[in-house]
Design an enzyme around this catalytic site. Sequence first.
Site, PDB file in Angstrom:
ATOM      1  N   LYS A 131       0.887  -1.162   0.000  1.00  0.00           N
ATOM      2  CA  LYS A 131       0.000   0.000   0.000  1.00  0.00           C
ATOM      3  C   LYS A 131       0.923   1.208   0.000  1.00  0.00           C
ATOM      4  CE  LYS A 131      -3.991   2.162   2.212  1.00  0.00           C
ATOM      5  NZ  LYS A 131      -4.825   2.167   0.987  1.00  0.00           N
ATOM      6  N   ASP A 133      -5.337  -0.204   7.556  1.00  0.00           N
ATOM      7  CA  ASP A 133      -5.387  -0.834   6.238  1.00  0.00           C
ATOM      8  C   ASP A 133      -4.067  -1.520   5.906  1.00  0.00           C
ATOM      9  OD1 ASP A 133      -7.942   0.094   6.027  1.00  0.00           O
ATOM     10  OD2 ASP A 133      -7.483   1.684   4.589  1.00  0.00           O
ATOM     11  N   GLU A 182      -2.452  -2.047  -3.338  1.00  0.00           N
ATOM     12  CA  GLU A 182      -3.702  -1.314  -3.124  1.00  0.00           C
ATOM     13  C   GLU A 182      -3.480   0.174  -3.309  1.00  0.00           C
ATOM     14  OE1 GLU A 182      -6.858   0.077   0.270  1.00  0.00           O
ATOM     15  OE2 GLU A 182      -5.578  -1.642   0.737  1.00  0.00           O
ATOM     16  N   VAL A 240      -4.960   4.238  -3.282  1.00  0.00           N
ATOM     17  CA  VAL A 240      -5.511   5.059  -2.200  1.00  0.00           C
ATOM     18  C   VAL A 240      -6.722   5.802  -2.736  1.00  0.00           C
ATOM     19  CG1 VAL A 240      -3.883   6.919  -2.712  1.00  0.00           C
ATOM     20  CG2 VAL A 240      -5.027   6.868  -0.494  1.00  0.00           C
ATOM     21  N   GLY A 241      -7.840   5.730  -2.003  1.00  0.00           N
ATOM     22  CA  GLY A 241      -9.055   6.404  -2.449  1.00  0.00           C
ATOM     23  C   GLY A 241      -9.559   5.846  -3.763  1.00  0.00           C
ATOM     24  N   ASN A 282     -18.920  -4.920  -3.782  1.00  0.00           N
ATOM     25  CA  ASN A 282     -18.825  -4.985  -2.320  1.00  0.00           C
ATOM     26  C   ASN A 282     -19.919  -4.113  -1.716  1.00  0.00           C
ATOM     27  OD1 ASN A 282     -17.582  -5.616   0.262  1.00  0.00           O
ATOM     28  ND2 ASN A 282     -16.920  -3.482   0.284  1.00  0.00           N
ATOM     29  N   ARG A 290     -22.639  -7.388   2.932  1.00  0.00           N
ATOM     30  CA  ARG A 290     -22.221  -6.630   4.115  1.00  0.00           C
ATOM     31  C   ARG A 290     -21.859  -7.623   5.216  1.00  0.00           C
ATOM     32  NH1 ARG A 290     -20.183  -1.590   4.972  1.00  0.00           N
ATOM     33  NH2 ARG A 290     -20.642  -0.862   7.068  1.00  0.00           N
TER      34      ARG A 290
END
Length: 235
Positions: free
Chosen positions: A51, A68, A129, A131-132, A189, A219
């Site tokens: 990340k 995260d 991953e 960001v945002g 998701n 969820r």
Amino acid sequence: MSAASPQLHGLPPGAFSCFVTGTDTEIGKTLVSAALLHILALRGVRVAAMKPIAAGAEWRDGAWHNDDADMLAASAHVQLPQAITTPYLFQTPAAPHIAAELEHTAIDPAHILHCFDQVRAQSDAVVVEGVGGFRVPLTHTFDTADLAQQIALPVVLVVGMRLGCISQALLTVEAIQARGLSLMGWVANVVDANMSHVDANIQALTQRIKAPMLGHIPRLTTPSAVQAARFIHHD
């Protein structure tokens, strides 16, 4: 490609690397990234997590931690120093270019790419991953889309299922394709437990996104890599 065909495909077999992006912030990129790491680890792949930029860290146990980044590290098979897996870790929970300015730090894309090369050299696969969303500014002239383009991995798009997600998803797909990147697939998701017509929204997306739907995560009461992996199509 038929309207239903994206649902018939799963993740590529064996080892694979990818860049995980999303339709927005707080829509499950980390959860999906951790699930992909878990799946690859189950396959026996020496997979590492990265990340590159994380904003919102707190001091715990003698070090700065971001939830995260910690979740990704816990799901990865190959454990590497945070200095290369998250080269830019900011205390301020804000957009990266704002957090960097407030903390008197300059985000250097070349340094991120150097760290990525180190991570890739020490593993058989890497899950990166973002960001945002897909076009979050990192500097005044460089954003996450530029980073994804330079890293040049296939992209997994996480679609946060909530009102307005169809337009957000299709615009993001267009942006990914405009950079010449390969869309490996997308994951639905559910972020709004009260969202109406979830299945109809997913059908609309499968008809319009010419890439495999890799999974549909409901969820979850207690989100975890293991739980989320159950809802992603894989061998």
